[in-house]
Design an enzyme around this catalytic site. Structure first.
Site, PDB file in Angstrom:
ATOM      1  N   CYS A  39       0.842  -1.205  -0.029  1.00 39.11           N
ATOM      2  CA  CYS A  39       0.095  -0.018   0.087  1.00 39.11           C
ATOM      3  C   CYS A  39       0.842   1.174  -0.219  1.00 39.11           C
ATOM      4  O   CYS A  39       2.009   1.048  -0.044  1.00 39.11           O
ATOM      5  CB  CYS A  39      -0.850   0.005   1.181  1.00 39.11           C
ATOM      6  SG  CYS A  39      -1.729  -1.437   1.390  1.00 39.11           S
ATOM      7  N   LYS A  96       4.862  -8.682 -20.090  1.00 35.97           N
ATOM      8  CA  LYS A  96       4.388  -7.380 -20.611  1.00 35.97           C
ATOM      9  C   LYS A  96       3.032  -7.454 -21.037  1.00 35.97           C
ATOM     10  O   LYS A  96       2.052  -6.825 -20.494  1.00 35.97           O
ATOM     11  CB  LYS A  96       5.203  -6.447 -21.626  1.00 35.97           C
ATOM     12  CG  LYS A  96       6.481  -5.899 -20.842  1.00 35.97           C
ATOM     13  CD  LYS A  96       6.498  -4.801 -19.702  1.00 35.97           C
ATOM     14  CE  LYS A  96       6.369  -5.333 -18.513  1.00 35.97           C
ATOM     15  NZ  LYS A  96       7.604  -5.650 -17.695  1.00 35.97           N
ATOM     16  N   GLU A 134       0.833  -8.568 -18.111  1.00 37.87           N
ATOM     17  CA  GLU A 134       0.646  -7.800 -17.291  1.00 37.87           C
ATOM     18  C   GLU A 134      -0.536  -6.739 -17.400  1.00 37.87           C
ATOM     19  O   GLU A 134      -1.422  -6.402 -16.679  1.00 37.87           O
ATOM     20  CB  GLU A 134       1.688  -7.052 -16.763  1.00 37.87           C
ATOM     21  CG  GLU A 134       3.041  -7.737 -16.015  1.00 37.87           C
ATOM     22  CD  GLU A 134       3.991  -6.713 -15.514  1.00 37.87           C
ATOM     23  OE1 GLU A 134       3.747  -6.085 -14.514  1.00 37.87           O
ATOM     24  OE2 GLU A 134       4.839  -6.468 -16.457  1.00 37.87           O
ATOM     25  N   LYS A 190       3.308  -1.702  -7.927  1.00 37.61           N
ATOM     26  CA  LYS A 190       4.526  -1.451  -8.491  1.00 37.61           C
ATOM     27  C   LYS A 190       5.743  -2.044  -7.562  1.00 37.61           C
ATOM     28  O   LYS A 190       6.644  -2.694  -8.083  1.00 37.61           O
ATOM     29  CB  LYS A 190       4.726   0.003  -8.698  1.00 37.61           C
ATOM     30  CG  LYS A 190       6.035   0.569  -9.226  1.00 37.61           C
ATOM     31  CD  LYS A 190       6.183   0.027 -10.722  1.00 37.61           C
ATOM     32  CE  LYS A 190       7.282   0.479 -11.245  1.00 37.61           C
ATOM     33  NZ  LYS A 190       7.924  -0.187 -12.628  1.00 37.61           N
TER      34      LYS A 190
HETATM   35  C1  AGP Z   1       6.964  -5.867 -13.860  1.00 38.63           C
HETATM   36  O1  AGP Z   1       6.417  -5.225 -14.784  1.00 38.63           O
HETATM   37  C2  AGP Z   1       6.229  -5.971 -12.688  1.00 38.63           C
HETATM   38  N1  AGP Z   1       6.114  -4.659 -12.063  1.00 38.63           N
HETATM   39  C3  AGP Z   1       7.041  -6.757 -11.638  1.00 38.63           C
HETATM   40  O2  AGP Z   1       7.296  -8.085 -12.095  1.00 38.63           O
HETATM   41  C4  AGP Z   1       8.552  -6.193 -10.870  1.00 38.63           C
HETATM   42  O3  AGP Z   1       9.404  -6.403 -12.030  1.00 38.63           O
HETATM   43  C5  AGP Z   1       8.756  -7.102  -9.902  1.00 38.63           C
HETATM   44  O4  AGP Z   1       7.993  -7.050  -9.040  1.00 38.63           O
HETATM   45  C6  AGP Z   1      10.148  -6.565  -9.256  1.00 38.63           C
HETATM   46  O5  AGP Z   1      10.243  -5.293  -8.768  1.00 38.63           O
HETATM   47  P1  AGP Z   1      11.503  -4.592  -8.469  1.00 38.63           P
HETATM   48  O6  AGP Z   1      12.392  -4.624  -9.558  1.00 38.63           O
HETATM   49  O7  AGP Z   1      11.014  -3.204  -7.955  1.00 38.63           O
HETATM   50  O8  AGP Z   1      11.993  -5.409  -7.267  1.00 38.63           O
END
Ligand code: AGP
Length: 613
Positions: A2, A490, A493, A608
């Site tokens: 969150c 991609k 997602e 994210k």
């Molecule tokens: C990718 O588009 C995703 N948002 C997700 O797989 C992301 O890459 C993963 O959670 C790792 O995040 P980070 O690089 O911030 O550790």
């Protein structure tokens, strides 16, 4: 994971809290709420849905007061409803309001205990227990020491938290605590902020103090104090964040994802800036904290990461093994941290993370450090937990990445891994000429990326034919296999089309059963030593009526002739082709999702930065 915010100052808090939540919405966006304190009263407003729904509720019924907390949610316990939205009130009369980012693992036992004492729960969340415990402690301390009350509550909590709370009994005060989930203080003039990410305070101050695990904070308009729950008062370190003000603005682009895709030529330039030592045909890094001698003792590299960062790590494996002949293992961080893999003195553990806060990757880092391994981190977010805890590292300098689907961070990660492979190679057997070849290739990437971006109309047209699909396969060989994985992720997602990436050679061993006229097969196949092999795989798909799309080298008429969709990229040396080939795949996913009416920057169920396990 969150997003939480807090504010204490002279201005009305509600508007500032909502503005902060909008900037943190990439962290979770299924419900939102604020609580403000003013005139001895507390106002609570919370709704399921986006922050804009909360804004409408506040327009209808404003919440007054110069101090407050806010929250935007990514549900872990209990569905996204008004009741489960934060803040949660604690005590029999709602004496405190609490927002929480993380998971309270012993919430069920605490809940039973509190229900036994007559506390009434209105939500299904784990977080509500914190609110009742805090109210209970505040009561026990005579009702005026909110920080002291929080300090009493923390030892009772198992799990992770970034917390913030207010109470009408302690006007002008916001308290917070951190264990596992990020929390930063924004230092203003006569006002102070609390947030999960500096992004939320960027419009108001560039001065931030990062809380460490185990620390608590109390904000007032005049100042803030930090103490560690075990070791007492802490002298805060205030850092300055060096973002360009418009770094987090959409800047006329339809979505952050599209903006970040289009930033990639500059992203490669920024990732290389000051890191190429042309005189020695090698790279140079300022933050590795390892001497050449120590690096020459490295016998094996473990790259640990999650999601897109894991795909970048896969490309890193191919690049480091090719340029430095060092054995590399790529690990899912969530598996690596609990698998107890054999690690010896010659093993260097490198973790990759855009956000620098991903719980599994942080766990892999801490486990490696606990076992005495030398660790490096390749991270985008300066000041993040992983960046601060690793022994050394390399920043991506890609600027804030707001779109949930990572794009420019992948390109920056692969660029940095190419430089690292060059650096390690030149410490070993890579010749001056070979090193120079890599540098010359990297130099050509930004312009070539510009030319790839000009092919967007072609990709958009191709997306018309991909967007109706229910399934898709992405196939590539060697360096292009990780790019195929990333292309599939991609599409998955943001368009919710089921897509899988495979080594092209592996297709015959199972996935070929999925081929039919409705399942596009996307080949990542710029020219290279294995091109002919990949062309045979293309033929195998065509022989079974599968529609073929291909990312290939400009002028590759043979591949273009075999493909219903041909997405050209400039003809650059193989070692940098992944940096080009991924862009048409990012754009393909973007336009397919746009055509399907998906929420591109906030895809369902995702967030994210994944700060819980
Ligand atoms: C990718 O588009 C995703 N948002 C997700 O797989 C992301 O890459 C993963 O959670 C790792 O995040 P980070 O690089 O911030 O550790």
């Amino acid at each position: 994971m969150c997003g939480i915010v807090g504010f204490s100052g002279r201005r009305e808090a509600a508007g500032l809290l909502v503005a902060g939540l909008r900037r943190l919405e990439y962290r979770g966006y299924d419900s939102a709420g604020v609580a403000t304190v003013g005139g001895g009263r507390m106002a609570l407003r919370k709704t399921s849905g986006r922050v804009r729904v909360l804004e409408q509720a506040l327009e209808a019924e404003p919440a007054a007061g110069p101090c407050g907390v806010g929250h935007t949610r990514w549900a872990t316990h209990g569905p996204p409803t008004d009741r489960n939205a934060h803040p949660h009130l604690g005590g029999r009369g709602g004496e405190v309001a609490v927002v929480h980012n993380g998971v309270i693992e012993n919430h069920a036992a605490l809940r039973r205990e509190l229900e036994g004492l007559g506390y009434r729960f209105v939500s299904q969340t784990d977080s509500e227990v914190v609110a009742h415990l805090l109210a209970q402690a505040l009561e026990a301390l005579g009702g005026a020491d909110l920080l002291g009350a929080l300090e009493r509550v923390l030892p009772r909590l198992e799990g992770t938290y970034g917390l913030a709370a207010v109470s009408p009994r302690c006007p002008g005060e916001v308290v917070g605590a951190r264990l596992g989930s990020p929390l930063v203080v924004g230092v203003g003039d006569g006002e102070h902020f609390l947030a999960s990410d500096p992004l939320a305070v960027a419009p108001y101050t560039a001065n931030v103090a990062y809380l460490q695990d185990g620390e608590l904070v109390r904000l007032t308009p005049a100042g803030f104090e930090i103490r560690h729950r075990l070791t007492g008062p802490v002298t805060p370190r205030v850092d300055r964040i060096d973002w360009k003000p418009d770094a987090v603005e959409l800047g006329g682009h339809a979505h952050y994802m599209l903006k970040e895709i289009r930033e990639q030529p500059d992203v490669v330039l920024d990732a290389c800036r000051g890191r190429i030592a042309r005189g020695e045909a090698t790279a140079t890094f300022g933050g590795l904290n390892l001497t050449h001698k120590q690096l020459r003792r490295v016998r094996r590299i473990v790259l640990a990461a999650c999601g897109t960062s894991w795909h970048a790590a896969m490309a890193g494996e191919y690049l480091i093994e090719r340029l430095a002949h060092l054995p590399v293992e790529v690990e899912y961080a969530g598996e690596f941290r609990y698998r107890n893999p054999p690690l010896d003195a010659g093993t260097l553990v490198i973790v990759l993370s855009q956000s620098g806060e991903t719980a599994d990757t942080l766990g892999a880092l801490r486990e490696s450090k606990r076992r005495g391994q030398t660790t490096l981190a390749i991270v985008n977010t300066v000041g993040s937990t992983i960046a601060r805890e690793a022994d050394g590292g390399i920043f991506l300098h890609a600027g804030p990445e707001v779109g949930v689907a990572s794009t420019k961070a992948f390109t920056a990660q692969v660029t940095v891994l190419t430089l690292l492979a060059l650096y390690l190679g030149r410490l070993g057997n890579l010749s001056f000429a070979e090193g120079k070849g890599v540098i010359d290739a990297i130099d050509r990437v930004p312009d070539a990326l510009g030319r790839v971006l000009e092919t967007e109309p072609t990709v958009e047209a191709a997306a018309q034919r991909v967007s109706p699909a229910r399934n898709a396969l992405y196939l590539g060989r060697d360096l292009h296999f990780p790019v195929a994985l990333e292309g599939a992720l991609k599409l998955k997602e943001i368009s919710y089309i089921h897509a899988e990436g495979y080594p092209a050679a592996e297709m015959k061993h199972g996935p070929i059963a999925l081929i039919d006229p409705e399942t596009p097969c996307v080949f990542v196949a710029p020219r290279g030593p294995l091109h002919a092999k990949t062309l045979s795989n293309v033929e195998e798909v065509r022989a079974r009526g599968g529609p073929v799309a291909a990312v290939g080298t400009e002028g590759d008429d043979e591949l273009a002739g075999l493909s219903g969709i041909f997405l050209p990229v400039p003809d650059l040396p193989e070692v940098v082709q992944p940096l080009l080939a991924v862009v048409p795949l990012q754009l393909l996913a973007y336009h397919a999702a746009r055509l399907r009416g998906c929420d591109i920057d906030k895809p369902r169920n995702l967030a994210k930065s994944v700060t819980v396990e």
